[in-house]
Design a protein around this motif. Structure first.
Motif, PDB file in Angstrom:
ATOM      1  N   MET A 191    -102.410  32.054 -32.568  1.00  0.00           N
ATOM      2  CA  MET A 191    -102.489  30.632 -32.897  1.00  0.00           C
ATOM      3  C   MET A 191    -103.390  29.885 -31.917  1.00  0.00           C
ATOM      4  N   ILE A 192    -103.340  30.280 -30.634  1.00  0.00           N
ATOM      5  CA  ILE A 192    -104.241  29.669 -29.651  1.00  0.00           C
ATOM      6  C   ILE A 192    -105.681  30.020 -29.989  1.00  0.00           C
ATOM      7  N   ASP A 193    -105.916  31.275 -30.400  1.00  0.00           N
ATOM      8  CA  ASP A 193    -107.259  31.685 -30.815  1.00  0.00           C
ATOM      9  C   ASP A 193    -107.747  30.845 -31.994  1.00  0.00           C
ATOM     10  N   ILE A 194    -106.850  30.619 -32.953  1.00  0.00           N
ATOM     11  CA  ILE A 194    -107.206  29.850 -34.149  1.00  0.00           C
ATOM     12  C   ILE A 194    -107.567  28.414 -33.769  1.00  0.00           C
ATOM     13  N   LYS A 195    -106.747  27.800 -32.933  1.00  0.00           N
ATOM     14  CA  LYS A 195    -106.993  26.408 -32.545  1.00  0.00           C
ATOM     15  C   LYS A 195    -108.282  26.267 -31.731  1.00  0.00           C
ATOM     16  N   SER A 196    -108.512  27.212 -30.815  1.00  0.00           N
ATOM     17  CA  SER A 196    -109.729  27.141 -30.010  1.00  0.00           C
ATOM     18  C   SER A 196    -110.969  27.389 -30.864  1.00  0.00           C
ATOM     19  N   ALA A 197    -110.851  28.288 -31.846  1.00  0.00           N
ATOM     20  CA  ALA A 197    -111.974  28.539 -32.756  1.00  0.00           C
ATOM     21  C   ALA A 197    -112.281  27.294 -33.577  1.00  0.00           C
ATOM     22  N   TYR A 198    -111.221  26.581 -33.993  1.00  0.00           N
ATOM     23  CA  TYR A 198    -111.425  25.351 -34.763  1.00  0.00           C
ATOM     24  C   TYR A 198    -112.161  24.310 -33.924  1.00  0.00           C
ATOM     25  N   LEU A 199    -111.729  24.120 -32.672  1.00  0.00           N
ATOM     26  CA  LEU A 199    -112.371  23.140 -31.807  1.00  0.00           C
ATOM     27  C   LEU A 199    -113.822  23.517 -31.518  1.00  0.00           C
ATOM     28  N   ALA A 200    -114.069  24.818 -31.310  1.00  0.00           N
ATOM     29  CA  ALA A 200    -115.437  25.264 -31.059  1.00  0.00           C
ATOM     30  C   ALA A 200    -116.333  24.977 -32.262  1.00  0.00           C
ATOM     31  N   GLU A 201    -115.817  25.242 -33.451  1.00  0.00           N
ATOM     32  CA  GLU A 201    -116.591  24.986 -34.669  1.00  0.00           C
ATOM     33  C   GLU A 201    -116.853  23.484 -34.836  1.00  0.00           C
ATOM     34  N   GLU A 202    -115.836  22.673 -34.571  1.00  0.00           N
ATOM     35  CA  GLU A 202    -115.999  21.233 -34.676  1.00  0.00           C
ATOM     36  C   GLU A 202    -117.025  20.720 -33.667  1.00  0.00           C
ATOM     37  N   THR A 203    -117.009  21.305 -32.461  1.00  0.00           N
ATOM     38  CA  THR A 203    -117.943  20.875 -31.422  1.00  0.00           C
ATOM     39  C   THR A 203    -119.378  21.202 -31.821  1.00  0.00           C
ATOM     40  N   ILE A 204    -119.585  22.419 -32.319  1.00  0.00           N
ATOM     41  CA  ILE A 204    -120.933  22.849 -32.695  1.00  0.00           C
ATOM     42  C   ILE A 204    -121.470  22.016 -33.857  1.00  0.00           C
ATOM     43  N   THR A 205    -120.599  21.728 -34.821  1.00  0.00           N
ATOM     44  CA  THR A 205    -121.032  20.958 -35.994  1.00  0.00           C
ATOM     45  C   THR A 205    -120.882  19.456 -35.786  1.00  0.00           C
ATOM     46  N   GLN A 206    -120.370  19.061 -34.605  1.00  0.00           N
ATOM     47  CA  GLN A 206    -120.154  17.658 -34.273  1.00  0.00           C
ATOM     48  C   GLN A 206    -119.288  16.973 -35.330  1.00  0.00           C
ATOM     49  N   GLY A 207    -118.165  17.631 -35.642  1.00  0.00           N
ATOM     50  CA  GLY A 207    -117.242  17.087 -36.636  1.00  0.00           C
ATOM     51  C   GLY A 207    -116.422  15.932 -36.097  1.00  0.00           C
ATOM     52  N   ALA A 208    -115.570  15.389 -36.958  1.00  0.00           N
ATOM     53  CA  ALA A 208    -114.772  14.222 -36.600  1.00  0.00           C
ATOM     54  C   ALA A 208    -113.802  14.518 -35.465  1.00  0.00           C
ATOM     55  N   ALA A 209    -113.275  15.749 -35.449  1.00  0.00           N
ATOM     56  CA  ALA A 209    -112.293  16.100 -34.416  1.00  0.00           C
ATOM     57  C   ALA A 209    -112.906  16.069 -33.021  1.00  0.00           C
ATOM     58  N   VAL A 210    -114.142  16.563 -32.898  1.00  0.00           N
ATOM     59  CA  VAL A 210    -114.765  16.595 -31.568  1.00  0.00           C
ATOM     60  C   VAL A 210    -115.156  15.183 -31.129  1.00  0.00           C
ATOM     61  N   GLN A 211    -115.544  14.331 -32.074  1.00  0.00           N
ATOM     62  CA  GLN A 211    -115.847  12.948 -31.720  1.00  0.00           C
ATOM     63  C   GLN A 211    -114.608  12.263 -31.162  1.00  0.00           C
ATOM     64  N   ASP A 212    -113.468  12.535 -31.790  1.00  0.00           N
ATOM     65  CA  ASP A 212    -112.212  11.974 -31.320  1.00  0.00           C
ATOM     66  C   ASP A 212    -111.863  12.520 -29.942  1.00  0.00           C
ATOM     67  N   LEU A 213    -112.118  13.819 -29.749  1.00  0.00           N
ATOM     68  CA  LEU A 213    -111.832  14.453 -28.464  1.00  0.00           C
ATOM     69  C   LEU A 213    -112.694  13.844 -27.362  1.00  0.00           C
ATOM     70  N   LEU A 214    -113.978  13.653 -27.627  1.00  0.00           N
ATOM     71  CA  LEU A 214    -114.881  13.083 -26.624  1.00  0.00           C
ATOM     72  C   LEU A 214    -114.472  11.657 -26.270  1.00  0.00           C
ATOM     73  N   ASN A 215    -114.038  10.911 -27.282  1.00  0.00           N
ATOM     74  CA  ASN A 215    -113.586   9.535 -27.017  1.00  0.00           C
ATOM     75  C   ASN A 215    -112.358   9.522 -26.116  1.00  0.00           C
ATOM     76  N   LYS A 216    -111.457  10.498 -26.332  1.00  0.00           N
ATOM     77  CA  LYS A 216    -110.240  10.558 -25.531  1.00  0.00           C
ATOM     78  C   LYS A 216    -110.520  11.052 -24.115  1.00  0.00           C
ATOM     79  N   LEU A 217    -111.549  11.892 -23.972  1.00  0.00           N
ATOM     80  CA  LEU A 217    -111.884  12.415 -22.648  1.00  0.00           C
ATOM     81  C   LEU A 217    -112.517  11.337 -21.769  1.00  0.00           C
ATOM     82  N   GLY A 218    -113.040  10.290 -22.380  1.00  0.00           N
ATOM     83  CA  GLY A 218    -113.615   9.200 -21.603  1.00  0.00           C
ATOM     84  C   GLY A 218    -115.073   8.955 -21.938  1.00  0.00           C
ATOM     85  N   VAL A 219    -115.569   7.827 -21.465  1.00  0.00           N
ATOM     86  CA  VAL A 219    -116.964   7.445 -21.724  1.00  0.00           C
ATOM     87  C   VAL A 219    -117.857   8.041 -20.646  1.00  0.00           C
TER      88      VAL A 219
END
Length: 275
Positions: A191-219
């Motif tokens: 399950m950790i592999d699945i979640k990390s793979a999802y985040l990696a894919e979102e980051t590469i494609t600049q999906g909505a999830a990674v935008q939300d993650l970057l906003n939460k990590l700070g400006v």
């Protein structure tokens, strides 16, 4: 051999082989397989019509047309020809259950299958191929295990995606069911592999999830240069964040216009901000 025990064992082995292949590649519940009749087979379109057992009672249940690979169609067609060679008419075979035993009692025909006999065929298959033993007791496969094996195989071979396709194939009317089903058969590490793979894919494609993650990590300062690292390293990075509970990945299900949608929520712990 005088009692034809050897011939019967071979016949049951044949049924066990077909049950194993069909059971895995269709991923049906055992109760659904027991109710499949030869008239439900569509060799031209390579599909089988089954009843979805959790949607009602008797003939009132919903039907589900599932696509199958040609191997499944060929195996069931050969079983149909086997019964023809035994002297049964096409009409008899058409209205008979696929996994029933051929019988010569009173009038030749195919008996209605039951779970005990169905499992007996799988037991003979396991004995023939000498599956692993534990504490001097042989391991006997069951249909629910083949169904789970298909779910995990499909999930990984499709890059841990296409949950909606898997949900349809499994005959789950509720999208949440397939996700919960997977979480019961996939271990914590996976399950950790699945979640990390999802985040990696979102980051590469600049999906909505990674935008939300970057906003939460700070400006980041305007002069900051952001660069996506190699996919495998990116997955390893996200795995370490999840294991160390720096981020938490949760799922939320919503019903939109009678269609289930799965949303991914990402929670960033305060320690990630250095607080």
């Amino acid at each position: 051999m005088r009692n034809l025990e050897g011939a019967l064992q071979t016949y049951y082995l044949l049924l066990g082989c077909i049950q194993y292949a069909v059971g895995f590649f269709t991923a049906r519940r055992q109760s659904e397989l027991l109710n499949i009749k030869f008239k439900h087979l569509n060799g031209q379109d390579n599909c089988i019509t089954t009843l979805v057992m959790k949607t009602g009672i008797g003939e009132a249940r919903l039907t589900h047309d599932i696509p199958v690979i040609p191997l499944v169609t060929r195996m069931l067609s050969r079983l149909e020809r086997f019964h023809q060679e035994c002297g049964l008419s096409p009409e008899q075979i058409k209205n008979s259950n696929c996994f029933g035993r051929f019988s010569l009692k009173r009038k030749p025909g195919i008996n209605k299958p039951d779970p005990k006999k169905y499992n007996c065929h799988l037991d003979i298959l396991c004995d023939y191929f000498q599956t692993d033993s534990y504490n001097e007791r042989r391991y006997y496969v069951r249909q629910h295990q083949l169904r789970r094996a298909f779910a995990v195989s499909f999930f990984y071979l499709n890059t841990r995606g296409n949950l909606s396709v898997l949900s349809y194939y499994f005959g789950h009317m509720d999208f949440k069911q397939i996700y919960r089903y997977l979480t019961t058969v996939v271990g914590n590490k996976e399950m950790i592999d699945i979640k990390s793979a999802y985040l990696a894919e979102e980051t590469i494609t600049q999906g909505a999830a990674v935008q939300d993650l970057l906003n939460k990590l700070g400006v980041f300062p305007p002069t900051t240069v952001l660069k996506v690292i190699e996919r495998q390293r990116l997955e390893s990075y996200y795995k370490s964040l999840i294991r160390n509970e720096k981020i938490k990945i949760d799922t939320t299900f919503l019903s939109i216009e009678d269609r289930d949608e799965m949303l991914i929520s990402i929670t960033v712990s305060e320690s990630q901000h250095g607080k």
